[in-house]
Design a protein around this motif. Structure first.
Motif, PDB file in Angstrom:
ATOM      1  N   ALA A  62       0.821  -1.208   0.000  1.00  0.00           N
ATOM      2  CA  ALA A  62       0.000   0.000   0.000  1.00  0.00           C
ATOM      3  C   ALA A  62       0.860   1.266   0.000  1.00  0.00           C
ATOM      4  O   ALA A  62       0.386   2.333  -0.362  1.00  0.00           O
ATOM      5  CB  ALA A  62      -0.931   0.015   1.202  1.00  0.00           C
ATOM      6  N   ILE A  63       2.117   1.146   0.438  1.00  0.00           N
ATOM      7  CA  ILE A  63       2.960   2.343   0.499  1.00  0.00           C
ATOM      8  C   ILE A  63       3.451   2.679  -0.908  1.00  0.00           C
ATOM      9  O   ILE A  63       4.009   1.831  -1.582  1.00  0.00           O
ATOM     10  CB  ILE A  63       4.148   2.126   1.451  1.00  0.00           C
ATOM     11  N   PRO A  64       3.210   3.899  -1.354  1.00  0.00           N
ATOM     12  CA  PRO A  64       3.617   4.272  -2.711  1.00  0.00           C
ATOM     13  C   PRO A  64       5.114   4.119  -2.919  1.00  0.00           C
ATOM     14  O   PRO A  64       5.895   4.359  -1.990  1.00  0.00           O
ATOM     15  CB  PRO A  64       3.228   5.737  -2.800  1.00  0.00           C
ATOM     16  N   ALA A  67       7.232   7.141  -2.111  1.00  0.00           N
ATOM     17  CA  ALA A  67       7.462   7.317  -0.671  1.00  0.00           C
ATOM     18  C   ALA A  67       8.559   6.382  -0.187  1.00  0.00           C
ATOM     19  O   ALA A  67       9.456   6.788   0.557  1.00  0.00           O
ATOM     20  CB  ALA A  67       6.175   7.075   0.096  1.00  0.00           C
ATOM     21  N   PHE A 167      10.432  10.365 -19.765  1.00  0.00           N
ATOM     22  CA  PHE A 167       9.230  11.082 -19.331  1.00  0.00           C
ATOM     23  C   PHE A 167       9.618  12.401 -18.677  1.00  0.00           C
ATOM     24  O   PHE A 167       9.011  13.440 -18.929  1.00  0.00           O
ATOM     25  CB  PHE A 167       8.397  10.238 -18.352  1.00  0.00           C
ATOM     26  N   MET A 171       8.663  16.058 -20.094  1.00  0.00           N
ATOM     27  CA  MET A 171       7.913  16.988 -19.250  1.00  0.00           C
ATOM     28  C   MET A 171       8.658  18.319 -19.157  1.00  0.00           C
ATOM     29  O   MET A 171       8.061  19.381 -19.266  1.00  0.00           O
ATOM     30  CB  MET A 171       7.742  16.362 -17.860  1.00  0.00           C
TER      31      MET A 171
ATOM     32  N   LEU B  75       3.765   7.066 -14.936  1.00  0.00           N
ATOM     33  CA  LEU B  75       4.437   8.360 -15.077  1.00  0.00           C
ATOM     34  C   LEU B  75       4.386   8.837 -16.523  1.00  0.00           C
ATOM     35  O   LEU B  75       4.103  10.007 -16.804  1.00  0.00           O
ATOM     36  CB  LEU B  75       5.891   8.216 -14.603  1.00  0.00           C
ATOM     37  N   ILE B 155      -5.863   1.779  -3.362  1.00  0.00           N
ATOM     38  CA  ILE B 155      -4.468   1.840  -2.957  1.00  0.00           C
ATOM     39  C   ILE B 155      -3.607   2.345  -4.102  1.00  0.00           C
ATOM     40  O   ILE B 155      -2.758   3.219  -3.936  1.00  0.00           O
ATOM     41  CB  ILE B 155      -3.986   0.450  -2.495  1.00  0.00           C
ATOM     42  N   GLN B 156      -3.867   1.792  -5.291  1.00  0.00           N
ATOM     43  CA  GLN B 156      -3.094   2.220  -6.460  1.00  0.00           C
ATOM     44  C   GLN B 156      -3.293   3.696  -6.740  1.00  0.00           C
ATOM     45  O   GLN B 156      -2.355   4.414  -7.053  1.00  0.00           O
ATOM     46  CB  GLN B 156      -3.572   1.433  -7.680  1.00  0.00           C
ATOM     47  N   SER B 159      -1.624   5.959  -4.104  1.00  0.00           N
ATOM     48  CA  SER B 159      -0.168   5.971  -4.306  1.00  0.00           C
ATOM     49  C   SER B 159       0.202   6.785  -5.526  1.00  0.00           C
ATOM     50  O   SER B 159       1.109   7.604  -5.489  1.00  0.00           O
ATOM     51  CB  SER B 159       0.380   4.569  -4.539  1.00  0.00           C
ATOM     52  N   THR B 162       0.372  10.687  -5.937  1.00  0.00           N
ATOM     53  CA  THR B 162       1.570  11.407  -5.518  1.00  0.00           C
ATOM     54  C   THR B 162       2.262  12.078  -6.696  1.00  0.00           C
ATOM     55  O   THR B 162       2.751  13.198  -6.590  1.00  0.00           O
ATOM     56  CB  THR B 162       2.567  10.424  -4.875  1.00  0.00           C
ATOM     57  N   ILE B 163       2.304  11.370  -7.840  1.00  0.00           N
ATOM     58  CA  ILE B 163       3.062  11.933  -8.954  1.00  0.00           C
ATOM     59  C   ILE B 163       2.290  13.040  -9.681  1.00  0.00           C
ATOM     60  O   ILE B 163       2.809  13.638 -10.605  1.00  0.00           O
ATOM     61  CB  ILE B 163       3.555  10.853  -9.953  1.00  0.00           C
ATOM     62  N   PHE B 166       4.225  16.051  -9.827  1.00  0.00           N
ATOM     63  CA  PHE B 166       5.285  16.095 -10.842  1.00  0.00           C
ATOM     64  C   PHE B 166       4.866  16.956 -12.024  1.00  0.00           C
ATOM     65  O   PHE B 166       5.684  17.576 -12.679  1.00  0.00           O
ATOM     66  CB  PHE B 166       5.596  14.657 -11.279  1.00  0.00           C
ATOM     67  N   VAL B 167       3.540  16.982 -12.308  1.00  0.00           N
ATOM     68  CA  VAL B 167       3.056  17.817 -13.402  1.00  0.00           C
ATOM     69  C   VAL B 167       2.379  19.081 -12.873  1.00  0.00           C
ATOM     70  O   VAL B 167       1.548  19.678 -13.540  1.00  0.00           O
ATOM     71  CB  VAL B 167       2.115  17.040 -14.341  1.00  0.00           C
ATOM     72  N   VAL B 176       6.688  16.372  -1.567  1.00  0.00           N
ATOM     73  CA  VAL B 176       7.786  15.548  -2.073  1.00  0.00           C
ATOM     74  C   VAL B 176       8.566  16.294  -3.148  1.00  0.00           C
ATOM     75  O   VAL B 176       9.789  16.405  -3.080  1.00  0.00           O
ATOM     76  CB  VAL B 176       7.237  14.221  -2.628  1.00  0.00           C
ATOM     77  N   PHE B 177       7.828  16.845  -4.139  1.00  0.00           N
ATOM     78  CA  PHE B 177       8.543  17.447  -5.266  1.00  0.00           C
ATOM     79  C   PHE B 177       9.119  18.812  -4.932  1.00  0.00           C
ATOM     80  O   PHE B 177      10.200  19.160  -5.411  1.00  0.00           O
ATOM     81  CB  PHE B 177       7.626  17.494  -6.496  1.00  0.00           C
ATOM     82  N   ALA B 192       6.585  12.156   2.041  1.00  0.00           N
ATOM     83  CA  ALA B 192       6.552  10.709   1.785  1.00  0.00           C
ATOM     84  C   ALA B 192       5.875   9.970   2.934  1.00  0.00           C
ATOM     85  O   ALA B 192       5.068   9.056   2.710  1.00  0.00           O
ATOM     86  CB  ALA B 192       7.967  10.183   1.575  1.00  0.00           C
ATOM     87  N   VAL B 193       6.202  10.393   4.174  1.00  0.00           N
ATOM     88  CA  VAL B 193       5.583   9.752   5.338  1.00  0.00           C
ATOM     89  C   VAL B 193       4.068   9.964   5.312  1.00  0.00           C
ATOM     90  O   VAL B 193       3.283   9.034   5.540  1.00  0.00           O
ATOM     91  CB  VAL B 193       6.181  10.309   6.651  1.00  0.00           C
ATOM     92  N   VAL B 195       2.130  10.483   2.697  1.00  0.00           N
ATOM     93  CA  VAL B 195       1.515   9.664   1.654  1.00  0.00           C
ATOM     94  C   VAL B 195       1.379   8.219   2.145  1.00  0.00           C
ATOM     95  O   VAL B 195       0.336   7.578   1.971  1.00  0.00           O
ATOM     96  CB  VAL B 195       2.350   9.684   0.349  1.00  0.00           C
ATOM     97  N   ALA B 196       2.445   7.728   2.778  1.00  0.00           N
ATOM     98  CA  ALA B 196       2.413   6.346   3.261  1.00  0.00           C
ATOM     99  C   ALA B 196       1.308   6.171   4.305  1.00  0.00           C
ATOM    100  O   ALA B 196       0.543   5.200   4.256  1.00  0.00           O
ATOM    101  CB  ALA B 196       3.768   5.969   3.856  1.00  0.00           C
ATOM    102  N   ALA B 199      -2.087   6.219   2.562  1.00  0.00           N
ATOM    103  CA  ALA B 199      -2.349   4.982   1.814  1.00  0.00           C
ATOM    104  C   ALA B 199      -2.705   3.847   2.780  1.00  0.00           C
ATOM    105  O   ALA B 199      -3.645   3.085   2.543  1.00  0.00           O
ATOM    106  CB  ALA B 199      -1.127   4.604   0.983  1.00  0.00           C
TER     107      ALA B 199
END
Lengths: 211, 238
Positions: A62-64, A67, A167, A171, B75, B155-156, B159, B162-163, B166-167, B176-177, B192-193, B195-196, B199
């Motif tokens: 479950a953790i991305p 992360a 990618f 970007m 991504l 879950i997917q 997670s 998060t990205i 990035f955009v 994070v970014f 990151a913590v 997000v975890a 999730a």
């Protein structure tokens, strides 16, 4: 929209990325396999351990990945290790259930027969249990491999090389060609590796086809 | 160790909890686009899964779709959508929906399809129409499995959301970014913590819901994994 010339003129760089991408994927799945097989054998025997392992792996799943990569960075820096540890954990999450399901699928008569002709428990595990589990394990290896190949790209965000560089590059310059090339490359790579795994599976488990 | 201290300091700073760039807002943003994507994915995958499962058709389609999406790099998907349609929520939602549909679809399909024939025959013998049988008999019976599909999907999505940062979109990935860009490890790891934690919280909540709809065996540790098929073997997915 796509600029084939760009791809051709960058072919050298791209092939380096592909190499790194494949290295990360293969090593991760291999480590995942090396962990899951003994762990799966233990889990098939001790169900309490299995329950515990399932909770841990599904929590880790479950953790991305972003992360996990970041949380590892203070320990292993921007390096292959940082990429391989989380990816191996995902591989274990994919594999463990199938190793146990495969071992569970062994018919009791087979086990009794193995006991009767005097196999020790270790001998039985290797020549009976793991053999019946092999098709299950192969199936999971294929799924894990394809998933890991598509997941690896994310490491590029943190500055580690992979096909994901294309990618990030696209970007940054708002340019579609590298991105499309990267997506196609990842899919083709996943398809080719999957095909090779199918061949390997056919060769190593010829009895499974008859079923 | 000082890295840990950096993260603790980042969390302890009250400035990080306030304003429209604070942690609570980012969590809400993250949950907001995750939930939207999940809801749309459910609206696509669930009816399709029930229909295909009821008629027991289209297995090749479902399996093929699941396997194909598995190979797609998220991504790359996100980047190409941004390049095609500009920075905004749309590309993020599109890529999240694409990865969210297959787990829901496959779980619904397998669940509805797997219901014992004698039960559906009985329902139809009592005069239930096919549609009522599907939605009032087969869906409730396979609810635990369908919830597992939703959980995997959620879950997917959480997670992958998060990205989005990035955009240039918000959500927890921003920490994070931004942290990555300014070499601020406290912010980077703090994000990151978070997000975890988010999730894991989503997983826990959906596991509890799944447990609530599963009759009989209330063992939290025993979840019914969704399986997908490769040509010669069913594979269990966590």
């Amino acid at each position: 929209m796509t600029d084939l010339e760009w791809v051709l003129s960058n072919a050298g760089r791209i092939s380096v990325m592909v190499g790194e991408h494949l290295l990360l994927s293969f090593v991760s799945v291999f480590i995942g396999l090396v962990i899951s097989i003994p762990l799966g054998i233990a889990c098939a025997r001790w169900r309490r351990l299995y329950a515990f392992v399932l909770v841990v792996t599904s929590a880790a799943f479950a953790i991305p990945s972003v992360a996990m990569f970041i949380l590892l960075m203070p320990f292993s820096g921007i390096s292959r290790t940082t990429a391989i540890i989380p990816l191996s954990i995902y591989a274990v999450a994919f594999l463990i259930r199938n190793v146990v399901a495969g071992i569970d699928a062994t018919a009791p008569e087979l086990r009794h027969a193995a006991d009767a002709i005097g196999y020790g428990s270790l001998h039985r595990i290797f020549s009976v249990d793991l053999v019946t589990a092999a098709p299950f394990i192969w199936g999971a290896v294929r799924v894990a491999m394809v998933s890991v190949i598509s997941m690896v790209s994310v490491v590029s965000i943190l500055g580690m090389p992979s096909i994901g560089d294309l990618f990030v590059d696209g970007m940054r310059r708002f340019y579609a060609t590298p991105v499309i090339a990267g997506i196609i490359l990842t899919i083709v790579l996943a398809a080719v590796i999957d095909l090779l795994l199918v061949l390997a599976q056919r060769i190593t488990t010829p009895w499974a086809r008859r079923a | 160790m000082d890295q840990l201290q950096l993260v603790a300091e980042w969390f302890a700073n009250p400035a990080h909890w306030a304003g429209d760039r604070g942690i609570p807002i980012r969590v809400l943003e993250h949950l907001n686009f995750s939930a939207t994507a999940l809801a749309i994915a459910f609206a696509i995958g669930f009816p399709l899964g029930v229909t295909l499962g009821f008629f027991n058709r289209g297995q090749a389609l479902v399996v093929g779709l699941v396997n194909a999406v598995r190979a797609l790099p998220t991504l790359g998907l996100l980047t190409i959508f941004v390049i095609l349609s500009g920075i905004g929520l749309l590309p993020v939602l599109l890529s999240l929906i694409i990865i969210a549909v297959p787990p829901i679809l496959v779980a619904t399909f397998e669940g509805v399809r797997g219901v014992d024939r004698s039960i559906t025959d009985a329902a139809q013998a009592m005069g239930m129409s096919r549609q009522r049988t599907a939605y009032l008999v087969q869906v409730p019976i396979s609810a635990p499995l369908i919830i597992v599909g939703i959980r995997n999907s959620a879950i997917q999505v959480v997670s992958t959301a998060t990205i989005a940062a990035f955009v240039g979109i918000g959500g927890l990935g921003r920490f994070v970014f931004d942290g990555l860009a300014s070499r601020d490890f406290g912010q980077l790891a703090g994000g990151a913590v978070l997000v975890a934690i988010l999730a894991l919280a989503v997983e826990l909540i959906l596991t509890l819901i799944q447990r609530a709809v599963t009759p009989g065996n209330h063992n939290l540790l025993k979840t019914n994994p969704v399986s997908i098929e490769t040509p010669n073997q069913k594979v269990l997915i966590p």
